[in-house]
Design a protein around this motif. Structure first.
Motif, PDB file in Angstrom:
ATOM      1  N   VAL A 343      28.023  51.032  64.845  1.00 38.33           N
ATOM      2  CA  VAL A 343      28.306  50.948  63.409  1.00 38.33           C
ATOM      3  C   VAL A 343      28.575  52.349  62.874  1.00 38.33           C
ATOM      4  CG1 VAL A 343      27.444  50.263  61.150  1.00 38.33           C
ATOM      5  CG2 VAL A 343      26.818  48.924  63.172  1.00 38.33           C
ATOM      6  N   GLU A 344      29.700  52.511  62.191  1.00 37.98           N
ATOM      7  CA  GLU A 344      30.028  53.772  61.523  1.00 37.98           C
ATOM      8  C   GLU A 344      29.991  53.546  60.016  1.00 37.98           C
ATOM      9  OE1 GLU A 344      30.457  56.697  62.632  1.00 37.98           O
ATOM     10  OE2 GLU A 344      30.861  56.493  64.795  1.00 37.98           O
ATOM     11  N   ILE A 345      29.402  54.517  59.301  1.00 40.59           N
ATOM     12  CA  ILE A 345      29.267  54.415  57.849  1.00 40.59           C
ATOM     13  C   ILE A 345      30.364  55.232  57.174  1.00 40.59           C
ATOM     14  CG2 ILE A 345      27.773  54.855  55.870  1.00 40.59           C
ATOM     15  CD1 ILE A 345      26.787  52.639  57.724  1.00 40.59           C
ATOM     16  N   ASP A 346      31.105  54.581  56.306  1.00 43.56           N
ATOM     17  CA  ASP A 346      32.125  55.236  55.489  1.00 43.56           C
ATOM     18  C   ASP A 346      31.887  54.810  54.049  1.00 43.56           C
ATOM     19  OD1 ASP A 346      34.390  56.170  54.158  1.00 43.56           O
ATOM     20  OD2 ASP A 346      35.687  55.866  55.898  1.00 43.56           O
ATOM     21  N   GLU A 347      31.448  55.772  53.216  1.00 45.94           N
ATOM     22  CA  GLU A 347      31.102  55.431  51.840  1.00 45.94           C
ATOM     23  C   GLU A 347      32.321  55.065  51.008  1.00 45.94           C
ATOM     24  OE1 GLU A 347      28.263  54.808  51.478  1.00 45.94           O
ATOM     25  OE2 GLU A 347      26.990  56.152  52.633  1.00 45.94           O
ATOM     26  N   GLY A 348      33.518  55.245  51.550  1.00 52.33           N
ATOM     27  CA  GLY A 348      34.712  54.800  50.851  1.00 52.33           C
ATOM     28  C   GLY A 348      34.955  53.309  50.945  1.00 52.33           C
ATOM     29  N   MET A 349      34.266  52.626  51.854  1.00 53.54           N
ATOM     30  CA  MET A 349      34.400  51.173  51.971  1.00 53.54           C
ATOM     31  C   MET A 349      33.704  50.486  50.791  1.00 53.54           C
ATOM     32  SD  MET A 349      36.113  50.140  54.668  1.00 53.54           S
ATOM     33  CE  MET A 349      35.500  48.485  54.996  1.00 53.54           C
ATOM     34  N   PRO A 350      34.287  49.399  50.277  1.00 53.05           N
ATOM     35  CA  PRO A 350      33.646  48.685  49.167  1.00 53.05           C
ATOM     36  C   PRO A 350      32.297  48.097  49.577  1.00 53.05           C
ATOM     37  CG  PRO A 350      35.951  48.042  49.399  1.00 53.05           C
ATOM     38  CD  PRO A 350      35.608  48.839  50.615  1.00 53.05           C
ATOM     39  N   GLY A 351      31.453  47.825  48.578  1.00 51.01           N
ATOM     40  CA  GLY A 351      30.150  47.214  48.825  1.00 51.01           C
ATOM     41  C   GLY A 351      30.258  45.709  49.009  1.00 51.01           C
ATOM     42  N   PRO A 352      29.152  45.060  49.353  1.00 51.48           N
ATOM     43  CA  PRO A 352      29.162  43.623  49.661  1.00 51.48           C
ATOM     44  C   PRO A 352      29.141  42.737  48.416  1.00 51.48           C
ATOM     45  CG  PRO A 352      26.951  44.465  49.956  1.00 51.48           C
ATOM     46  CD  PRO A 352      27.800  45.647  49.565  1.00 51.48           C
ATOM     47  N   ASP A 353      30.098  42.969  47.501  1.00 52.24           N
ATOM     48  CA  ASP A 353      30.208  42.147  46.296  1.00 52.24           C
ATOM     49  C   ASP A 353      31.297  41.104  46.483  1.00 52.24           C
ATOM     50  OD1 ASP A 353      28.233  43.687  45.025  1.00 52.24           O
ATOM     51  OD2 ASP A 353      29.727  45.146  44.343  1.00 52.24           O
ATOM     52  N   ALA A 354      31.238  40.058  45.679  1.00 46.39           N
ATOM     53  CA  ALA A 354      32.216  38.973  45.785  1.00 46.39           C
ATOM     54  C   ALA A 354      33.633  39.496  45.586  1.00 46.39           C
ATOM     55  CB  ALA A 354      31.906  37.895  44.741  1.00 46.39           C
ATOM     56  N   GLY A 355      34.518  39.122  46.486  1.00 50.06           N
ATOM     57  CA  GLY A 355      35.914  39.523  46.408  1.00 50.06           C
ATOM     58  C   GLY A 355      36.235  40.832  47.106  1.00 50.06           C
ATOM     59  N   ASN A 356      35.239  41.548  47.587  1.00 50.43           N
ATOM     60  CA  ASN A 356      35.473  42.837  48.237  1.00 50.43           C
ATOM     61  C   ASN A 356      35.674  42.680  49.741  1.00 50.43           C
ATOM     62  OD1 ASN A 356      35.225  44.223  45.861  1.00 50.43           O
ATOM     63  ND2 ASN A 356      33.175  45.020  46.277  1.00 50.43           N
ATOM     64  N   VAL A 357      36.592  43.478  50.279  1.00 49.37           N
ATOM     65  CA  VAL A 357      36.705  43.623  51.736  1.00 49.37           C
ATOM     66  C   VAL A 357      35.688  44.690  52.131  1.00 49.37           C
ATOM     67  CG1 VAL A 357      38.174  44.301  53.649  1.00 49.37           C
ATOM     68  CG2 VAL A 357      39.128  42.961  51.764  1.00 49.37           C
ATOM     69  N   CYS A 358      34.549  44.280  52.644  1.00 47.10           N
ATOM     70  CA  CYS A 358      33.431  45.211  52.834  1.00 47.10           C
ATOM     71  C   CYS A 358      33.207  45.602  54.295  1.00 47.10           C
ATOM     72  CB  CYS A 358      32.145  44.623  52.256  1.00 47.10           C
ATOM     73  SG  CYS A 358      31.610  43.090  53.051  1.00 47.10           S
ATOM     74  N   ILE A 359      33.854  44.918  55.238  1.00 50.22           N
ATOM     75  CA  ILE A 359      33.643  45.226  56.651  1.00 50.22           C
ATOM     76  C   ILE A 359      34.990  45.272  57.362  1.00 50.22           C
ATOM     77  CG2 ILE A 359      32.629  44.459  58.834  1.00 50.22           C
ATOM     78  CD1 ILE A 359      30.420  43.098  57.288  1.00 50.22           C
ATOM     79  N   ALA A 360      35.169  46.300  58.169  1.00 48.69           N
ATOM     80  CA  ALA A 360      36.311  46.373  59.090  1.00 48.69           C
ATOM     81  C   ALA A 360      35.740  46.450  60.501  1.00 48.69           C
ATOM     82  CB  ALA A 360      37.176  47.583  58.791  1.00 48.69           C
ATOM     83  N   PHE A 361      36.385  45.742  61.415  1.00 49.09           N
ATOM     84  CA  PHE A 361      35.885  45.707  62.788  1.00 49.09           C
ATOM     85  C   PHE A 361      37.070  45.747  63.742  1.00 49.09           C
ATOM     86  CE2 PHE A 361      34.755  43.189  66.597  1.00 49.09           C
ATOM     87  CZ  PHE A 361      33.726  43.979  67.082  1.00 49.09           C
ATOM     88  N   GLY A 362      36.993  46.627  64.739  1.00 51.04           N
ATOM     89  CA  GLY A 362      38.068  46.665  65.714  1.00 51.04           C
ATOM     90  C   GLY A 362      38.133  47.979  66.454  1.00 51.04           C
ATOM     91  N   ASP A 363      39.218  48.141  67.181  1.00 49.82           N
ATOM     92  CA  ASP A 363      39.497  49.366  67.928  1.00 49.82           C
ATOM     93  C   ASP A 363      40.377  50.258  67.044  1.00 49.82           C
ATOM     94  OD1 ASP A 363      40.286  51.354  69.644  1.00 49.82           O
ATOM     95  OD2 ASP A 363      40.803  50.016  71.305  1.00 49.82           O
ATOM     96  N   PHE A 364      39.769  51.183  66.373  1.00 48.97           N
ATOM     97  CA  PHE A 364      40.487  52.006  65.401  1.00 48.97           C
ATOM     98  C   PHE A 364      41.436  52.992  66.079  1.00 48.97           C
ATOM     99  CE2 PHE A 364      36.928  50.347  63.081  1.00 48.97           C
ATOM    100  CZ  PHE A 364      37.427  50.122  61.808  1.00 48.97           C
ATOM    101  N   ASN A 365      41.123  53.402  67.274  1.00 49.71           N
ATOM    102  CA  ASN A 365      42.022  54.301  67.988  1.00 49.71           C
ATOM    103  C   ASN A 365      43.346  53.620  68.307  1.00 49.71           C
ATOM    104  OD1 ASN A 365      42.962  55.494  70.892  1.00 49.71           O
ATOM    105  ND2 ASN A 365      42.004  57.086  69.619  1.00 49.71           N
TER     106      ASN A 365
END
Length: 415
Positions: A343-365
């Motif tokens: 798990v990597e923390i990026d404070e630019g990601m939205p929080g877990p509120d309704a309508g928010n894209v709050c999680i990204a998962f994958g091979d970022f490279n």
């Protein structure tokens, strides 16, 4: 005190020996000089009597002083009674005790009291008052500037980095695969289809800053303002690009990862389509489905990306057996894991509120590319254009965008 007691009688004894009554002087044989000898003997007798009287007075005075000093030391300090004019303070007590040990005469008492008064006046000099000496006791100060720490985005560590010598980076995206089929030994081999190619261009945007300072403040400041300003610009440029890597609209800046969705600023920009967005509530079963929805070739090197707020919600989730699905790392520098993936923390990601894209998962490279035209800040120090100001003109050119939409998935909280 014992040293004083022993020293005084010894001195008195020595003086007494010198002035003791001399043996009678016999002047036989001197005739007419007998009268002169008698006068000398009488004079010596007078001197002896006066000296003995003075020695007795000195001995009495020293006995009194020794008794006083013993009482002072037994009491732990000078605390006279009877309305003494001597101030009751430690410094004066030490001075008075030293006076007693020195054997100086009583005429020194008024001088000692005057010294005590001057000591009290000097004690009024205080660090707490600038006019009374505070200016003479400056505080040591740190010749640096403190500020709140800023969170650093992990995107530069996770994404693919490409440094170029020109203003943009281009690659080809393959659409489809070559056609093929099964045939018999003598069957005809018709022409098969071939893949299609589309270019993807990652243009470098530009960040700039142009702060100014007078030459006088640069010369006179007790810190190196020029170096401090350059470091602050570096931090600010990093903040700007980290925002763009997630939410940039591509106008003179990178295209952000979260904009490659339906209705986003980069909708349809990639020839392979937009990122897959899954709308699910945060729960153990939905996270497992979300993770395994990513194709196996990408899942092998996958990472979770989220903010601290989202991470806080996930740390409380438990599986059917009551076990936490979040695992804190036991190794310094290693990230925590969620369902076995880091798990990597990026404070630019939205929080877990309704309508928010709050999680990204994958091979970022494999999924996101950062194009550095120049990876470090460029600085031009300009003291000429706007005298008496010195301008610090700084620039940095960087681009970014989606490389493979199949490598990363997004989770949105349902409204």
């Amino acid at each position: 005190m014992q040293q004083v007691s022993r020293g005084v009688p010894a001195a008195l004894a020595a003086a007494s020996a010198l002035t003791s009554t001399p043996a009678p002087i016999r002047a036989e044989g001197f005739g007419e000089h007998q009268q002169l000898f008698n006068e000398i003997q009488s004079t010596l007798g007078d001197i002896r009597n006066k000296t003995n009287g003075r020695l007795e007075a000195v001995e009495e005075t020293n006995r009194n002083l020794i008794d006083s000093l013993n009482r002072i030391e037994a009491a732990g300090g000078f605390a006279p009674s009877g309305g003494s004019i001597v101030p009751d303070e430690p410094e004066y007590t030490r001075t008075f005790a030293s006076f007693l040990r020195s054997g100086r005469g009583e005429e020194q008492l008024s001088e000692l009291q005057g010294q005590g008064e001057r000591a009290s006046i000097q004690a009024a000099l205080s660090v707490g008052s600038d006019q009374n000496g505070g200016y003479l006791a400056p505080t040591e100060w740190d010749r640096s500037v403190s500020k709140a720490q800023m969170a650093t985005s992990p995107m530069r560590r996770l994404a693919r980095l490409m440094t170029t010598t020109v203003g943009a980076f281009s690659t080809l995206w393959q659409t489809g695969n070559p056609g093929s089929g099964w045939v018999g030994e003598t069957a005809a081999r018709p022409e098969t289809t071939t893949p299609q190619f589309s270019p993807i261009t990652f243009a470098a945007g530009e960040i700039y800053a142009n702060p100014a300072a007078t030459q006088r403040i640069l010369d006179d400041a007790l810190i190196d303002l020029g170096s401090w300003l350059v470091e602050e610009l570096r931090v600010e440029f990093n903040r700007q690009e980290e925002i763009a890597f997630l939410a940039g609209d591509g106008v003179n800046k990178p295209r952000g990862l979260l904009t490659y969705v339906t209705g986003g600023a980069s909708d349809g920009e990639h020839p392979g389509g937009n990122l897959t967005v899954v709308e699910q509530a945060i729960a153990v079963d939905t996270l497992i489905d979300f993770m395994y929805g990513l194709a196996a070739p990408y899942r092998a090197n996958s990472t979770w990306l989220m903010s601290s707020l989202t991470a806080g919600a996930l740390t409380r989730l438990k599986d059917a057996d009551g076990n936490l699905i979040w695992r804190e790392s036991l190794i310094v520098g290693q990230p925590a894991t969620l369902l076995g993936r880091p798990v990597e923390i990026d404070e630019g990601m939205p929080g877990p509120d309704a309508g928010n894209v709050c999680i990204a998962f994958g091979d970022f490279n494999a999924g996101y590319l950062i194009n550095d035209r120049n990876s470090s800040l460029r600085l031009l120090r300009d003291p000429y254009s706007n005298k008496p100001f010195v301008h610090f003109y700084a620039t940095k050119r960087v681009g970014g965008g989606l490389l493979d939409p199949n490598a990363i998935r997004l989770l949105r909280i349902p409204v």
